[in-house]
Motif scaffolding. Structure first.
Motif, short mmCIF file in Angstrom:
data_model
loop_
_atom_site.label_atom_id
_atom_site.label_comp_id
_atom_site.label_asym_id
_atom_site.label_seq_id
_atom_site.Cartn_x
_atom_site.Cartn_y
_atom_site.Cartn_z
N ALA A 182 0.83 -1.21 0.00
CA ALA A 182 0.00 0.00 0.00
C ALA A 182 0.86 1.26 0.00
N LEU A 183 1.90 1.28 0.82
CA LEU A 183 2.77 2.46 0.88
C LEU A 183 3.57 2.62 -0.41
N SER A 184 3.92 1.52 -1.05
CA SER A 184 4.57 1.61 -2.36
C SER A 184 3.63 2.27 -3.36
N GLY A 185 2.33 2.11 -3.12
CA GLY A 185 1.33 2.73 -4.00
C GLY A 185 1.31 4.23 -3.96
N THR A 186 2.04 4.85 -3.02
CA THR A 186 2.17 6.31 -3.06
C THR A 186 2.97 6.75 -4.29
N HIS A 187 3.62 5.82 -4.97
CA HIS A 187 4.24 6.12 -6.26
C HIS A 187 3.19 6.36 -7.33
N SER A 188 1.93 6.38 -6.93
CA SER A 188 0.86 6.75 -7.85
C SER A 188 1.06 8.16 -8.38
N ILE A 189 1.74 9.03 -7.61
CA ILE A 189 2.04 10.38 -8.10
C ILE A 189 3.55 10.58 -8.09
N GLY A 190 4.02 11.39 -9.02
CA GLY A 190 5.42 11.77 -9.04
C GLY A 190 6.24 11.10 -10.13
N GLN A 191 7.53 11.38 -10.07
CA GLN A 191 8.48 10.91 -11.08
C GLN A 191 9.75 10.40 -10.41
N ALA A 192 10.56 9.69 -11.18
CA ALA A 192 11.86 9.23 -10.71
C ALA A 192 12.88 9.40 -11.82
N ARG A 193 14.16 9.38 -11.45
CA ARG A 193 15.23 9.66 -12.41
C ARG A 193 15.63 8.42 -13.23
N CYS A 194 16.16 8.69 -14.42
CA CYS A 194 16.72 7.61 -15.24
C CYS A 194 17.80 6.86 -14.47
N PHE A 195 18.54 7.57 -13.62
CA PHE A 195 19.58 6.94 -12.81
C PHE A 195 19.07 5.68 -12.11
N SER A 196 17.80 5.73 -11.71
CA SER A 196 17.23 4.64 -10.92
C SER A 196 16.89 3.40 -11.73
N ILE A 197 16.88 3.51 -13.04
CA ILE A 197 16.44 2.36 -13.85
C ILE A 197 17.43 1.94 -14.94
N MET A 198 18.60 2.57 -15.02
CA MET A 198 19.53 2.23 -16.09
C MET A 198 19.91 0.75 -16.06
N GLN A 283 -9.96 0.14 -5.92
CA GLN A 283 -9.28 1.35 -5.45
C GLN A 283 -9.65 1.69 -4.01
N SER A 284 -10.87 1.43 -3.62
CA SER A 284 -11.30 1.77 -2.26
C SER A 284 -10.53 0.96 -1.22
N VAL A 285 -10.25 -0.30 -1.52
CA VAL A 285 -9.46 -1.14 -0.62
C VAL A 285 -8.04 -0.60 -0.52
N PHE A 286 -7.48 -0.20 -1.64
CA PHE A 286 -6.15 0.41 -1.63
C PHE A 286 -6.13 1.68 -0.79
N PHE A 287 -7.14 2.53 -0.96
CA PHE A 287 -7.19 3.78 -0.21
C PHE A 287 -7.22 3.52 1.29
N LYS A 288 -8.01 2.55 1.73
CA LYS A 288 -8.07 2.22 3.17
C LYS A 288 -6.70 1.72 3.65
N ALA A 289 -6.06 0.90 2.84
CA ALA A 289 -4.78 0.32 3.23
C ALA A 289 -3.68 1.38 3.28
N VAL A 290 -3.70 2.33 2.35
CA VAL A 290 -2.64 3.35 2.34
C VAL A 290 -2.81 4.31 3.51
N ASN A 292 -4.05 3.49 6.46
CA ASN A 292 -3.56 2.73 7.61
C ASN A 292 -2.04 2.69 7.63
N GLY A 293 -1.43 2.47 6.47
CA GLY A 293 0.02 2.42 6.38
C GLY A 293 0.68 3.76 6.69
N MET A 294 0.09 4.84 6.20
CA MET A 294 0.66 6.17 6.45
C MET A 294 0.57 6.52 7.94
N LEU A 295 -0.52 6.14 8.58
CA LEU A 295 -0.66 6.40 10.01
C LEU A 295 0.38 5.60 10.81
N LYS A 296 0.57 4.34 10.45
CA LYS A 296 1.56 3.51 11.15
C LYS A 296 2.97 4.04 10.92
#
Length: 318
Positions: A182-198, A283-290, A292-296
């Motif tokens: 669920a917390l990995s799902g916060t990658h739903s927004i944003g970007q990452a560098r080419c460095f990370s995937i070369m 998506q609703s299950v994901f939202f509940k899980a994220v 909970n994860g962010m609070l923890k």
């Protein structure tokens, strides 16, 4: 792993969050949360990517000696800050948004609201303002008196991490497999560098070949974005809807279109795959899980002495 580091982890995970509560600032700064959200709204309009960067600060802060705003401290002539950590340098950004929030709060409630709590509120707002769930955050943290560079280098995972490693890491903080996904799902927004995937594109596991888990057409897209001679600070979207917090991230993983190795491995690894598939369908299950994860994650604390900084980048003058 060193015995000192194991003691450090134990110290964090056994700390309680009993002193944290949603109404902490009600008597001393009742408009704190609305002030934070208003600045985040302006940041979103000014540069949409910035709110995702602010959200990431919570992870880099809370995993390293608890949520104490240590990640915000600038280097001093004698003490390097966590911004120089391997997982942070040339990667963490949008500290100026935190500065803007702190400045707005200091005008109304000087010396009342900690930088650690600002990070927690701003991370929540990053999710809520981009279409994700909203929730009550628990507040009352203090700010660290020093950075934790060595600890950050020890613990923060790299984009090369696989699901097995991440499961073990999260477990040390009493975060479950579901929390990890669920917390990995916060990658739903944003970007990452080419460095990370070369390495994924050109030398996965030292084979000299691309990661076979990448869907072929998506790999072609990534090859164009990140050719071998690219400026590795060029960025790519973490999912197909990088400005909207939704479950598209998980749909992309199922389709083999995860940007980072640490993302795609969640679908290829047995223990995490079921949660990826579940969140991709509901998506609703994901939202509940994220939530909970962010609070923890926000509850991770240490028993170190702290303060409420006047400037989030430096400790108060004694």
């Amino acid at each position: 792993m060193s015995s000192l580091f194991l003691l450090f982890l134990l110290h964090i995970t056994i700390a309680t969050a009993a002193q944290l509560r949603p109404d902490h600032y009600l008597p001393t700064c009742p408009n704190a949360e609305s002030i934070v959200r208003n600045v985040m709204k302006k940041a979103l309009i000014r540069e949409p990517r910035s709110v995702a960067s602010v959200m990431r600060l919570q992870f880099n802060d809370c995993f390293v000696n608890g949520c104490d705003a240590s990640v915000l401290l600038d280097d001093t002539p004698t003490v390097p800050g966590e911004k120089q950590a391997l997982a942070s340098i040339n990667s963490l950004r949008s500290f100026e948004v935190i500065d803007e929030i702190k400045e707005a709060l200091e005008k109304v409630c000087p010396g009342r609201v900690s930088c650690a709590d600002i990070v927690i509120m701003a991370a929540r707002d990053a999710v809520a303002l981009t279409g994700g769930p909203d929730w009550k955050v628990r507040l009352g943290r203090l700010d660290s008196l020093s950075p934790w560079l060595e600890e950050s280098n020890e613990i923060m995972p790299s984009p090369r991490s696989n699901a097995s490693y991440l499961i073990d890491l999260f477990k040390k903080f009493n975060l479950s497999v579901e929390d990890l996904v669920a917390l990995s799902g916060t990658h739903s927004i944003g970007q990452a560098r080419c460095f990370s995937i070369m390495f994924r594109l050109y030398n996965q596991s030292g084979t000299g070949r691309p990661d076979p888990a990448i869907e072929p057409k998506y790999r072609e897209k990534l090859n164009k974005l990140c050719p071998t001679n690219v400026d590795q600070n060029v960025t790519g979207d973490l999912d197909a809807t990088p400005r909207v917090f939704d479950n598209q991230y998980f749909k992309d993983l199922v389709a083999g279109r995860g940007f980072l190795n640490s993302d795609q491995t969640l679908h290829t690894f047995t223990q995490t795959r079921s949660f990826v598939k579940l969140f991709s369908k509901d998506q609703s299950v994901f939202f509940k899980a994220v939530v909970n994860g962010m609070l923890k994650l926000g509850d991770l604390q240490s028993n170190q002495r702290g303060e409420i900084r006047r400037n989030c980048r430096v400790v108060n003058k004694r």
